[in-house]
Design a protein around this motif. Structure first.
Motif, PDB file in Angstrom:
ATOM      1  N   GLU B  10       0.805  -1.235   0.000  1.00  0.00           N
ATOM      2  CA  GLU B  10       0.000   0.000   0.000  1.00  0.00           C
ATOM      3  C   GLU B  10       0.835   1.280   0.000  1.00  0.00           C
ATOM      4  N   LEU B  11       2.151   1.143   0.134  1.00  0.00           N
ATOM      5  CA  LEU B  11       3.005   2.342   0.125  1.00  0.00           C
ATOM      6  C   LEU B  11       2.923   3.036  -1.245  1.00  0.00           C
ATOM      7  N   LYS B  12       3.317   4.278  -1.250  1.00  0.00           N
ATOM      8  CA  LYS B  12       3.296   5.023  -2.535  1.00  0.00           C
ATOM      9  C   LYS B  12       4.746   5.283  -2.948  1.00  0.00           C
ATOM     10  N   SER B  13       5.103   4.791  -4.105  1.00  0.00           N
ATOM     11  CA  SER B  13       6.470   5.022  -4.609  1.00  0.00           C
ATOM     12  C   SER B  13       6.467   4.857  -6.121  1.00  0.00           C
ATOM     13  N   PRO B  14       7.524   5.295  -6.790  1.00  0.00           N
ATOM     14  CA  PRO B  14       7.561   5.120  -8.254  1.00  0.00           C
ATOM     15  C   PRO B  14       7.491   3.642  -8.651  1.00  0.00           C
ATOM     16  N   ILE B  15       8.005   2.782  -7.791  1.00  0.00           N
ATOM     17  CA  ILE B  15       7.983   1.348  -8.117  1.00  0.00           C
ATOM     18  C   ILE B  15       6.564   0.788  -7.890  1.00  0.00           C
ATOM     19  N   HIS B  16       5.911   1.286  -6.824  1.00  0.00           N
ATOM     20  CA  HIS B  16       4.544   0.817  -6.548  1.00  0.00           C
ATOM     21  C   HIS B  16       3.583   1.185  -7.677  1.00  0.00           C
ATOM     22  N   SER B  17       3.806   2.357  -8.267  1.00  0.00           N
ATOM     23  CA  SER B  17       2.849   2.817  -9.275  1.00  0.00           C
ATOM     24  C   SER B  17       3.145   2.256 -10.677  1.00  0.00           C
ATOM     25  N   TRP B  18       4.191   1.487 -10.792  1.00  0.00           N
ATOM     26  CA  TRP B  18       4.619   0.900 -12.064  1.00  0.00           C
ATOM     27  C   TRP B  18       3.675  -0.251 -12.429  1.00  0.00           C
ATOM     28  N   ASP B  19       3.254  -0.317 -13.661  1.00  0.00           N
ATOM     29  CA  ASP B  19       2.378  -1.405 -14.123  1.00  0.00           C
ATOM     30  C   ASP B  19       3.037  -2.752 -13.786  1.00  0.00           C
ATOM     31  N   ARG B  23       6.724  -4.022 -14.791  1.00  0.00           N
ATOM     32  CA  ARG B  23       7.670  -4.068 -13.670  1.00  0.00           C
ATOM     33  C   ARG B  23       8.306  -5.449 -13.567  1.00  0.00           C
ATOM     34  N   ILE B  24       7.482  -6.494 -13.590  1.00  0.00           N
ATOM     35  CA  ILE B  24       8.012  -7.853 -13.444  1.00  0.00           C
ATOM     36  C   ILE B  24       8.925  -8.203 -14.619  1.00  0.00           C
ATOM     37  N   LEU B  25       8.450  -7.906 -15.808  1.00  0.00           N
ATOM     38  CA  LEU B  25       9.226  -8.245 -17.002  1.00  0.00           C
ATOM     39  C   LEU B  25      10.578  -7.518 -17.005  1.00  0.00           C
ATOM     40  N   THR B  26      10.535  -6.214 -16.709  1.00  0.00           N
ATOM     41  CA  THR B  26      11.766  -5.417 -16.755  1.00  0.00           C
ATOM     42  C   THR B  26      12.750  -5.871 -15.682  1.00  0.00           C
ATOM     43  N   LEU B  27      12.233  -6.055 -14.469  1.00  0.00           N
ATOM     44  CA  LEU B  27      13.142  -6.432 -13.379  1.00  0.00           C
ATOM     45  C   LEU B  27      13.678  -7.851 -13.563  1.00  0.00           C
ATOM     46  N   LEU B  28      12.884  -8.676 -14.234  1.00  0.00           N
ATOM     47  CA  LEU B  28      13.349 -10.037 -14.524  1.00  0.00           C
ATOM     48  C   LEU B  28      14.528  -9.984 -15.491  1.00  0.00           C
ATOM     49  N   ILE B  29      14.420  -9.123 -16.482  1.00  0.00           N
ATOM     50  CA  ILE B  29      15.525  -8.964 -17.448  1.00  0.00           C
ATOM     51  C   ILE B  29      16.759  -8.419 -16.722  1.00  0.00           C
ATOM     52  N   LEU B  30      16.500  -7.474 -15.799  1.00  0.00           N
ATOM     53  CA  LEU B  30      17.608  -6.929 -15.006  1.00  0.00           C
ATOM     54  C   LEU B  30      18.287  -8.048 -14.198  1.00  0.00           C
ATOM     55  N   ALA B  31      17.446  -8.912 -13.603  1.00  0.00           N
ATOM     56  CA  ALA B  31      17.993 -10.014 -12.793  1.00  0.00           C
ATOM     57  C   ALA B  31      18.863 -10.927 -13.662  1.00  0.00           C
ATOM     58  N   GLY B 236       4.451   6.866 -18.128  1.00  0.00           N
ATOM     59  CA  GLY B 236       5.485   6.827 -17.099  1.00  0.00           C
ATOM     60  C   GLY B 236       6.026   5.414 -16.881  1.00  0.00           C
ATOM     61  N   ASP B 237       5.157   4.405 -17.077  1.00  0.00           N
ATOM     62  CA  ASP B 237       5.584   3.012 -16.893  1.00  0.00           C
ATOM     63  C   ASP B 237       6.631   2.638 -17.933  1.00  0.00           C
ATOM     64  N   TRP B 238       6.407   3.114 -19.162  1.00  0.00           N
ATOM     65  CA  TRP B 238       7.367   2.832 -20.233  1.00  0.00           C
ATOM     66  C   TRP B 238       8.700   3.526 -19.955  1.00  0.00           C
ATOM     67  N   ILE B 239       8.617   4.747 -19.408  1.00  0.00           N
ATOM     68  CA  ILE B 239       9.854   5.492 -19.101  1.00  0.00           C
ATOM     69  C   ILE B 239      10.667   4.734 -18.043  1.00  0.00           C
ATOM     70  N   LYS B 240       9.945   4.246 -17.014  1.00  0.00           N
ATOM     71  CA  LYS B 240      10.644   3.492 -15.948  1.00  0.00           C
ATOM     72  C   LYS B 240      11.322   2.262 -16.539  1.00  0.00           C
ATOM     73  N   SER B 241      10.590   1.556 -17.405  1.00  0.00           N
ATOM     74  CA  SER B 241      11.173   0.353 -18.027  1.00  0.00           C
ATOM     75  C   SER B 241      12.371   0.728 -18.888  1.00  0.00           C
ATOM     76  N   ALA B 242      12.251   1.855 -19.607  1.00  0.00           N
ATOM     77  CA  ALA B 242      13.353   2.281 -20.475  1.00  0.00           C
ATOM     78  C   ALA B 242      14.598   2.574 -19.643  1.00  0.00           C
ATOM     79  N   LEU B 243      14.412   3.193 -18.493  1.00  0.00           N
ATOM     80  CA  LEU B 243      15.551   3.503 -17.616  1.00  0.00           C
ATOM     81  C   LEU B 243      16.242   2.217 -17.151  1.00  0.00           C
ATOM     82  N   ILE B 244      15.430   1.242 -16.810  1.00  0.00           N
ATOM     83  CA  ILE B 244      16.010  -0.032 -16.349  1.00  0.00           C
ATOM     84  C   ILE B 244      16.736  -0.722 -17.510  1.00  0.00           C
TER      85      ILE B 244
END
Lengths: 271, 261
Positions: B10-19, B23-31, B236-244
């Motif tokens: 329930e917290l509010k953060s840029p990661i929380h608001s990410w689709d 989020r899962i797909l991008t962070l999985l690629i990062l992993a 904004g979700d696409w921008i976050k993914s692009a940054l990652i």
């Protein structure tokens, strides 16, 4: 006089478990629309097996079951399950989703309802059970009493015409038991209640079906049933320990015999 | 430790608001890119990046560090085993004790263990931003949109739900043993008791599974879990993914091609 419509008809139902245990030996039963039936009997008398046949969870080895005009056969199962709601004894078997909302929505989603209607049904069912505030909570965060009510909500959201309850008040504290009894009493559906809890049965059912060794032994009115102490005892029913005999004058506790309690609590009409 | 990874959803953060899907797909690629890194400086950079993402979630660090305990339990022994067992190569620095000549400590083994440990920590830290920033069921349902087979999603969801029932049962049974004065020790009685304990637990789990299945059938289940969640992807979700993704490219470049220092 109003003509009663049969909603469940069971004819000559036989069932044997794969391990060879004979559970049902020629059950014949008719349940009429709007009736509330108490299904009682000792453990192993075939009550649970019988109710699972009504929902199509078990298939008859012999005999037939007709629910709301539909024979319980493979091609009718989807329709039958939308008309017969079943609440299991252990709420943990009924609540398998990650949130209460998902659990209550599970039935309506499987019935391919519109998303808007699903949401409306979920809200209504949870509101009726007093659980709206817990909608997005996981079931394991709820108390046992709340989980019992939640299990009921999961079925209510499907708006079945018939509701079957397996021990709805088992392991509940008096407060939750009272809540559950009130909810059961207010249900507008045809109801079959399997329980060993006599006060609940007395408050919610008009008719008693007694099962013994896989057969229907007797069908009685509730008044007839509670007047017969031996019958109660034979069927493992008791309510001695929860009579309100001490409430009026706590200083003078009275310990009554089972016979006295039954006659004083319910005052059944003389035969 | 309760297995409620989504305690802080329930917290509010840029990661929380990410689709959740992105989020899962991008962070999985990062992993995966972290796991492919070979050089220690790159891996340390990845570790820092994981901490940065964790910091962005606003989830207390202690919550994630507790999860590292499991990693340390598994990978910690590498620090002991690898320096002692790794095959020596020309140029390796090896220490040995004058009295215990058979005991050789290879520094390269220590270096390898550090690499493995840091990579593991960096990846495990990503689990919290990945699955701890939305309700667990929402995250798992996002997997359905990512074309993960429905049967796998069902298995994850049910495992997550019933792990709590399983733990409660475990607690109840161990309490029942304690009240009857059971004290574990190294004898046949203890082994037999634990055997019975595990056996009973399995039987109960099996019975519960059967009842759950019946309860599902009773509500119209036909073998496929129908999922009803609507996700919305914002720019904004696409921008976050692009940054990652930029970070992923940076990791690959720095690890494979950069030889500056």
């Amino acid at each position: 006089m109003e003509k009663k419509t049969p909603i469940i008809t069971i004819r000559n139902l036989h069932y044997t478990y794969p391990d060879g245990t004979v559970a049902l030996r020629g059950v014949n039963l008719t349940v009429f629309e709007g009736e509330s039936i108490a299904l009682v009997g000792k453990n192993g008398s075939g009550k649970s097996t019988l109710i699972k046949h009504i929902n199509g969870l078990y298939r008859p080895e012999e005999g037939e079951i007709i629910v709301d005009g539909l024979p319980v056969v493979e091609e009718n199962l989807r329709e039958i399950r939308s008309r017969v709601g079943m609440v299991f004894q252990d709420p943990d078997s009924q609540l398998f989703c990650s949130t209460l909302y998902d659990d209550v929505a599970f039935g309506p989603i499987n019935l391919d309802m519109e998303p808007g209607l699903i949401e409306q049904r979920v809200h209504e069912a949870l509101e009726k059970m007093g659980l709206l505030e817990f909608m997005h909570r996981p079931p394991h965060d709820l108390s046992f009493g709340q989980r019992k009510r939640a299990a009921m909500a999961t079925v209510l959201s499907m708006r079945p015409k018939i509701m079957i309850f397996d021990e709805p008040t088992s392991n509940l504290d008096p407060k939750n038991e009272a809540i559950m009894t009130g909810l059961l009493r207010d249900l507008p559906t045809t109801m079959i209640l399997v329980s060993h809890d006599l006060p609940i049965l007395y408050q919610t059912c008009q008719k008693v079906v007694i099962m013994r060794e896989g057969k229907i032994d007797q069908i009685l009115s509730m008044q007839e049933f509670i007047s017969d102490v031996n019958l109660l005892r034979t069927n493992g029913l008791d309510f001695t320990f929860r009579c309100d005999c001490c409430h009026q004058d706590p200083k003078h506790h009275r310990y009554l015999t089972e016979e006295q309690e039954i006659s004083e609590s319910f005052e059944p009409s003389p035969p | 430790m309760r297995p409620d990874i989504d305690r802080y959803w329930e917290l509010k953060s840029p990661i929380h608001s990410w689709d959740p899907r992105l989020r899962i797909l991008t962070l999985l690629i990062l992993a995966f890119s972290i796991s492919s890194a070979q050089r220690l400086p790159t891996i340390l950079g990845c570790l820092l990046f994981s901490f940065l993402l964790l910091w962005l979630t606003k989830i207390p660090l202690s919550f994630s560090l507790k999860r590292l305990a499991a990693v340390t339990t598994f990978i910690g022994p590498f620090f002991l085993i690898m320096p002692l067992t790794i095959k020596a190569k020309p140029g390796d620095t090896i220490y040995f004790f004058s009295h215990l000549k058979f005991l050789e400590i290879n520094v390269r083994g220590l270096y390898l263990a550090t690499r493995v440990y840091c990579k593991a920590v960096a990846i495990v830290l990503l689990v919290v931003p990945m699955f701890g920033t939305s309700r667990f069921d929402t995250s798992i349902k996002a997997l359905e949109h990512l074309k993960v087979p429905n049967s796998i999603i069902q298995m994850i969801l049910f495992s997550y739900r019933y792990v709590f029932v399983f733990l409660a049962e475990l607690k109840r049974m161990s309490l029942a043993m304690k009240v009857r004065k059971f004290t574990p020790s190294t004898n046949f009685h203890t082994l037999k008791t634990y055997g019975n304990f595990i056996g009973t637990l399995l039987v109960r789990s099996f019975e519960l599974a059967e009842e759950v299945y019946q309860a599902m059938l009773a509500r119209g289940y036909t073998g496929r879990l129908k999922i009803q969640v609507n996700y919305r992807t914002k720019p904004g979700d696409w921008i976050k993914s692009a940054l990652i993704f930029a970070a992923v490219l940076g990791i690959i470049y720095f690890d494979r091609f950069f030889r500056g220092f």
